[in-house]
Design a protein around this motif. Structure first.
Motif, short mmCIF file in Angstrom:
data_model
loop_
_atom_site.label_atom_id
_atom_site.label_comp_id
_atom_site.label_asym_id
_atom_site.label_seq_id
_atom_site.Cartn_x
_atom_site.Cartn_y
_atom_site.Cartn_z
N MET A 97 0.82 -1.21 0.00
CA MET A 97 0.00 0.00 0.00
C MET A 97 0.86 1.26 0.00
O MET A 97 0.56 2.23 -0.71
CB MET A 97 -0.95 -0.01 1.20
N GLU A 98 1.92 1.25 0.78
CA GLU A 98 2.81 2.42 0.79
C GLU A 98 3.42 2.63 -0.59
O GLU A 98 3.48 3.77 -1.08
CB GLU A 98 3.91 2.23 1.83
N ALA A 99 3.87 1.58 -1.25
CA ALA A 99 4.47 1.70 -2.58
C ALA A 99 3.48 2.25 -3.60
O ALA A 99 3.87 2.95 -4.54
CB ALA A 99 5.00 0.35 -3.03
N CYS A 100 2.20 1.95 -3.41
CA CYS A 100 1.17 2.38 -4.37
C CYS A 100 0.68 3.80 -4.09
O CYS A 100 -0.16 4.31 -4.85
CB CYS A 100 0.00 1.42 -4.33
N GLY A 101 1.16 4.42 -3.04
CA GLY A 101 0.79 5.80 -2.76
C GLY A 101 -0.33 5.97 -1.76
O GLY A 101 -0.85 7.08 -1.60
N VAL A 102 -0.72 4.89 -1.06
CA VAL A 102 -1.75 5.00 -0.04
C VAL A 102 -1.10 5.49 1.26
O VAL A 102 -0.19 4.83 1.77
CB VAL A 102 -2.45 3.65 0.20
N PRO A 103 -1.52 6.63 1.80
CA PRO A 103 -0.94 7.09 3.07
C PRO A 103 -1.18 6.08 4.18
O PRO A 103 -2.23 5.44 4.24
CB PRO A 103 -1.72 8.40 3.34
N ARG A 104 -0.22 5.96 5.07
CA ARG A 104 -0.34 4.91 6.09
C ARG A 104 -1.55 5.07 6.98
O ARG A 104 -2.12 4.09 7.45
CB ARG A 104 0.94 4.82 6.93
N GLU A 105 -2.01 6.31 7.19
CA GLU A 105 -3.19 6.48 8.03
C GLU A 105 -4.46 5.96 7.36
O GLU A 105 -5.50 5.81 8.01
CB GLU A 105 -3.38 7.94 8.43
N LEU A 106 -4.38 5.65 6.07
CA LEU A 106 -5.53 5.12 5.35
C LEU A 106 -5.43 3.61 5.11
O LEU A 106 -6.24 3.05 4.36
CB LEU A 106 -5.69 5.83 4.00
N PHE A 107 -4.47 2.95 5.72
CA PHE A 107 -4.36 1.50 5.53
C PHE A 107 -5.65 0.80 5.98
O PHE A 107 -6.18 -0.07 5.29
CB PHE A 107 -3.17 0.95 6.30
N GLY A 108 -6.12 1.16 7.17
CA GLY A 108 -7.33 0.52 7.67
C GLY A 108 -8.54 0.84 6.82
O GLY A 108 -9.38 -0.03 6.56
#
Length: 383
Positions: free
Chosen positions: A335-346
């Motif tokens: 997810m991080e590699a794809c540009g999703v901010p870590r606070e949006l993982f959930g």
């Protein structure tokens, strides 16, 4: 297990956490933990994740079919949020800015349901309930992206129904068209996350559905369960551990110190799998390929080194425990590699799992029996 006869009923003691207790029948999917395998309605889930579109798996899980070519168009047209909620999006985003983004999603979903006139499942036939499920699954990524941007005083981006579900989600988050490989990577993760047996959030959803509640309320309950660090909250903690370790050379000492001090290492061990989590295997391969092709950073190298150290240390210090890498570890990296901010993982996890929740809620709503277990009282004796 033991049973106790009482004048009014029979109580049945079961294992803590309902471990290995069958509470319902389902035709949606199955997880075979000792084999390291799971499927959606008989189709291997990782085959869908590796080679198909998110929409194909969505349709399969929700309806049991994959032949309706109009399903993707139907879902795309359902992405836009009600215009009457524009002000509410900004207000919720500001008020939940310091909280988990899942809190904002829990707040906005009932408003979407109310604006759309969503009725309780008790009052819906199957066709209408499926319409509600498509609307729910389509609107969650739009809501996540809109709340994320509004919290940063950025204008939410309207959905583009000409784009695929996952591609449009990334575009609405970042404001730019994502690389096709990042779309494929995130699609693989989200497809693999759609459904996974009677986990805590799915069971919560089914409990609410058994009351006849509306589908959006069922999803709010699922999101609440998903927010716990032992369920959907693990990926961000796995990334925080990688932050703390910093470099591959420090992995072994960090891992052994964590085990010696009794700290839980997020991303390892699973309630069902006694083999490597097959989702972790898929996501590891995707992460390594993105890194090889310059589409992911050195975080991947660190993750591989840490995984190797953790598995070696667990095998040595906790023999026989069958603790393997689970989906959360490499989900965070991908997810991080794809540009999703870590606070949006959930929230991204929720955007995928809401498809499975919807299918389970519809299945449960067809059973007229409400889920109502008993508890054994252990407090002060009554006077």
């Amino acid at each position: 297990m033991r049973t106790v006869d009482r004048s009014d009923s029979t109580l049945i003691d079961v294992p803590r956490g309902l471990a290995n207790v069958v509470v319902a029948e389902t035709a949606i999917g199955d997880v075979r933990g000792h084999e390291g395998f799971y499927h959606y309605r008989g189709v291997p889930a990782l085959d869908l994740a590796a080679g198909g579109s998110f929409e194909t798996a969505w349709q399969l899980v929700l309806t049991g079919a994959t032949t309706d070519q109009s399903f993707a168009t139907r879902a795309a047209r359902a992405r836009a949020l009600p215009s009457a909620l524009d002000a509410a999006v900004g207000e919720i985003a500001v008020r939940t800015r310091s909280a988990d983004p899942l809190a904002g999603l829990q707040a906005i979903l009932p408003l979407i349901g109310a604006a759309d006139g969503i009725r309780p499942l008790y009052d819906r036939d199957d066709d209408a309930a499926i319409d509600d499920a498509v609307r729910l699954g389509a609107s969650v990524p739009t809501a996540v992206a809109a709340l994320f941007r509004a919290a940063r005083r950025e204008t939410p981006i309207a959905p583009d129904p000409t784009l695929g579900h996952v591609e449009d989600y990334l575009r609405m988050l970042t404001g730019r068209r994502p690389h096709e490989r990042h779309v494929a990577a995130l699609s693989a993760y989200m497809t693999a996350a759609i459904e996974h047996g009677f986990n805590a959030s799915t069971f919560t959803t089914r409990v609410i559905a058994s009351t006849g509640a509306d589908l959006f309320s069922c999803a709010v309950g699922g999101i609440a369960a998903l927010g716990g660090p032992l369920h959907g909250g693990a990926p961000i903690r796995a990334l925080e551990a990688l932050d703390e370790i910093g470099e591959p050379a420090a992995a072994d000492s960090w891992v052994r110190d964590a085990i010696d001090s009794g700290r839980r290492i997020m991303g390892f061990g699973h309630a069902v799998y006694r083999t490597e989590d097959p989702r972790a295997r898929l996501l590891r391969r995707i992460a390594v390929e993105l890194r090889r092709d310059g589409l992911a950073g050195p975080r991947v190298d660190l993750a591989v080194a840490v995984e190797r150290s953790v598995l070696a240390a667990l095998a040595e210090l906790k023999p026989g425990r069958e603790l393997h890498t689970n989906v959360e570890f490499y989900a965070a990296v991908v997810m991080e590699a794809c540009g999703v901010p870590r606070e949006l993982f959930g929230a991204t996890f929720a955007a995928a799992r809401v498809v499975g929740w919807s299918a389970h809620a519809l299945e449960q709503s067809r059973d007229p029996k409400i889920i109502r277990p008993a508890a054994r009282y252990t407090g002060t004796a009554s006077r």
